[in-house]
Design a protein around this motif. Structure first.
Motif, PDB file in Angstrom:
ATOM      1  N   TYR A  13       0.858  -1.184   0.000  1.00 51.65           N
ATOM      2  CA  TYR A  13       0.000   0.000   0.000  1.00 51.65           C
ATOM      3  C   TYR A  13       0.894   1.233   0.000  1.00 51.65           C
ATOM      4  O   TYR A  13       1.864   1.301   0.761  1.00 51.65           O
ATOM      5  CB  TYR A  13      -0.898   0.011   1.237  1.00 51.65           C
ATOM      6  CG  TYR A  13      -2.048  -0.966   1.142  1.00 51.65           C
ATOM      7  CD1 TYR A  13      -3.079  -0.766   0.231  1.00 51.65           C
ATOM      8  CD2 TYR A  13      -2.116  -2.084   1.972  1.00 51.65           C
ATOM      9  CE1 TYR A  13      -4.149  -1.655   0.150  1.00 51.65           C
ATOM     10  CE2 TYR A  13      -3.183  -2.980   1.890  1.00 51.65           C
ATOM     11  CZ  TYR A  13      -4.194  -2.751   0.980  1.00 51.65           C
ATOM     12  OH  TYR A  13      -5.238  -3.618   0.900  1.00 51.65           O
ATOM     13  N   PRO A  40      -3.348 -14.045  11.474  1.00 54.42           N
ATOM     14  CA  PRO A  40      -3.600 -13.036  12.508  1.00 54.42           C
ATOM     15  C   PRO A  40      -4.110 -11.737  11.901  1.00 54.42           C
ATOM     16  O   PRO A  40      -3.922 -11.480  10.704  1.00 54.42           O
ATOM     17  CB  PRO A  40      -2.226 -12.838  13.147  1.00 54.42           C
ATOM     18  CG  PRO A  40      -1.249 -13.247  12.103  1.00 54.42           C
ATOM     19  CD  PRO A  40      -1.922 -14.308  11.282  1.00 54.42           C
ATOM     20  N   SER A  41      -4.709 -10.943  12.735  1.00 53.03           N
ATOM     21  CA  SER A  41      -5.252  -9.664  12.305  1.00 53.03           C
ATOM     22  C   SER A  41      -4.143  -8.816  11.661  1.00 53.03           C
ATOM     23  O   SER A  41      -3.024  -8.791  12.151  1.00 53.03           O
ATOM     24  CB  SER A  41      -5.812  -8.997  13.563  1.00 53.03           C
ATOM     25  OG  SER A  41      -6.438  -7.834  13.220  1.00 53.03           O
ATOM     26  N   THR A  47      -6.994  -8.152   2.208  1.00 49.90           N
ATOM     27  CA  THR A  47      -6.340  -7.661   0.992  1.00 49.90           C
ATOM     28  C   THR A  47      -6.292  -8.768  -0.055  1.00 49.90           C
ATOM     29  O   THR A  47      -6.608  -8.545  -1.227  1.00 49.90           O
ATOM     30  CB  THR A  47      -4.914  -7.174   1.344  1.00 49.90           C
ATOM     31  OG1 THR A  47      -5.026  -6.116   2.300  1.00 49.90           O
ATOM     32  CG2 THR A  47      -4.172  -6.692   0.118  1.00 49.90           C
TER      33      THR A  47
HETATM   34  N1  LIG Z   1      -6.595   0.580   1.518  1.00 50.52           N
HETATM   35  C1  LIG Z   1      -5.530   0.494   2.337  1.00 50.52           C
HETATM   36  N2  LIG Z   1      -4.580   1.448   2.345  1.00 50.52           N
HETATM   37  C2  LIG Z   1      -3.497   1.369   3.141  1.00 50.52           C
HETATM   38  N3  LIG Z   1      -3.275   0.332   3.995  1.00 50.52           N
HETATM   39  C3  LIG Z   1      -4.186  -0.634   4.025  1.00 50.52           C
HETATM   40  C4  LIG Z   1      -5.369  -0.621   3.215  1.00 50.52           C
HETATM   41  N4  LIG Z   1      -6.099  -1.739   3.475  1.00 50.52           N
HETATM   42  C5  LIG Z   1      -5.408  -2.423   4.411  1.00 50.52           C
HETATM   43  N5  LIG Z   1      -4.269  -1.766   4.736  1.00 50.52           N
HETATM   44  C6  LIG Z   1      -3.271  -2.228   5.704  1.00 50.52           C
HETATM   45  O1  LIG Z   1      -2.803  -3.492   5.306  1.00 50.52           O
HETATM   46  C7  LIG Z   1      -2.668  -4.344   6.423  1.00 50.52           C
HETATM   47  C8  LIG Z   1      -3.464  -5.620   6.204  1.00 50.52           C
HETATM   48  O2  LIG Z   1      -4.828  -5.327   6.176  1.00 50.52           O
HETATM   49  P1  LIG Z   1      -5.953  -6.414   5.921  1.00 50.52           P
HETATM   50  O3  LIG Z   1      -5.776  -6.978   4.578  1.00 50.52           O
HETATM   51  O4  LIG Z   1      -7.246  -5.756   6.235  1.00 50.52           O
HETATM   52  O5  LIG Z   1      -5.583  -7.512   7.018  1.00 50.52           O
HETATM   53  P2  LIG Z   1      -6.498  -8.616   7.750  1.00 50.52           P
HETATM   54  O6  LIG Z   1      -7.741  -8.773   6.968  1.00 50.52           O
HETATM   55  O7  LIG Z   1      -5.640  -9.839   7.794  1.00 50.52           O
HETATM   56  O8  LIG Z   1      -6.737  -8.106   9.142  1.00 50.52           O
HETATM   57  C9  LIG Z   1      -3.136  -3.578   7.631  1.00 50.52           C
HETATM   58  O9  LIG Z   1      -2.016  -3.081   8.297  1.00 50.52           O
HETATM   59  C10 LIG Z   1      -3.917  -2.441   7.047  1.00 50.52           C
HETATM   60  O10 LIG Z   1      -3.801  -1.295   7.837  1.00 50.52           O
END
Ligand SMILES: Nc1ncnc2c1ncn2[C@@H]1O[C@H](COP(=O)(O)OP(=O)(O)O)[C@@H](O)[C@H]1O
Ligand SMILES: [Mg+2]
Length: 257
Positions: A13, A40-41, A47
């Motif tokens: 990102y 993990p979270s 993504t």
């Molecule tokens: N649109 C975005 N822009 C910037 N960072 C993002 C975005 N979406 C997710 N992230 C970052 O990417 C990382 C993984 O997010 P995510 O895919 O939601 O993980 P999970 O679903 O495993 O909890 C997190 O640190 C999140 O903050």
């Protein structure tokens, strides 16, 4: 060939401090498979699902679906999120019908399809209720019916049962398996619940903490219908917990799954 081919997919990102979220994911998802993805979270599960849905591009690498590169969302891939986001001013029936209406499906066919999937997910009798009349589990069922009504080949599910109470969740898992077997879909199911992943999946992909990499893939060969206390399932759960412990030790990380 149906199914997904994920070839060396990474996601970074952008912004002021670019962060690598997924790193070199290599995975084949078979047609008709029930694949659980556990991690993990913050490890990039959502993504990865968004990339499969075509809602975001990978930063590098490519995803093929049925042998062709993905270029965006498509009706053959239905998505179910943790929050079903139903429109409060539309009844359950009208919520499920919306996608078909927008897609120009004629009314008589819409009615048949919507009713079929509402029946299948166990919402018969609730067609004319509004979302606020439903429990969390029932709203999730409506979200599932909405995704199914487009007749997708694949269901992409992002922690769909994460917000419902435990007993409801077990029932939803059973019902989802029944639907998966009846409708012969490919399911990609994201969760951070080890027992849920093992109970549902033909395989369980365990991702490491950020940046998400594939740490291990566990085959679950237990016959279906499965019993939750099947020793084979419990053994795989133990193996997964052992791997999570290894990751924590190696990376000196504090994380919970
Ligand atoms: N649109 C975005 N822009 C910037 N960072 C993002 C975005 N979406 C997710 N992230 C970052 O990417 C990382 C993984 O997010 P995510 O895919 O939601 O993980 P999970 O679903 O495993 O909890 C997190 O640190 C999140 O903050
Ligand atoms: Mg997520």
């Amino acid at each position: 060939m149906a199914g997904f081919e994920i070839n060396d997919v990474s996601k970074i990102y952008g912004g002021s401090s670019p962060t690598e979220t997924l790193s070199h994911i290599q995975l084949h998802i078979e047609d008709g498979e029930f694949l659980a993805i556990l991690g993990p979270s913050g490890c990039g599960k959502s993504t990865l699902l968004d990339i499969l849905a075509g809602l975001q591009p990978a930063s590098s690498g490519e995803v093929l679906f049925e042998g062709k590169p993905l270029t965006g969302p498509g009706k053959e891939r239905g998505v179910v999120f943790q929050d079903p986001s139903l429109y409060p001013w539309r009844t359950v029936f009208q919520n499920v019908e919306l996608g078909l209406e927008i897609g120009g499906v004629p009314k008589p066919e819409r009615k048949l399809r919507v009713q079929k999937y509402l029946d299948l997910v166990g919402l018969k009798g609730f067609e004319h209720k509004y979302p606020h009349h439903l429990s969390g589990g029932m709203r999730q069922r409506a979200g599932l019916a909405r995704a199914l009504s487009n007749s997708p080949k694949v269901l992409l599910m992002d922690e769909p049962f994460g917000a419902v109470d435990h007993l409801t969740r077990l029932q939803l898992q059973d019902d989802l398996l029944t639907i998966w077997q009846a409708e012969k879909k490919t399911v990609v199911f994201i969760t951070h619940d080890v027992s849920e992943a093992v109970f549902l999946g033909d395989r369980v992909v365990l991702l490491s903490p950020r940046p998400g990499r594939i740490r291990s893939i566990f085959q679950v060969r237990a016959k279906r219908p499965r019993k939750r206390d099947d020793v084979e399932l419990l053994k795989i759960q133990q193996d997964i917990y052992a791997t999570i412990h290894e990751i924590k030790t190696e990376e000196d990380l504090e994380f919970t799954i």
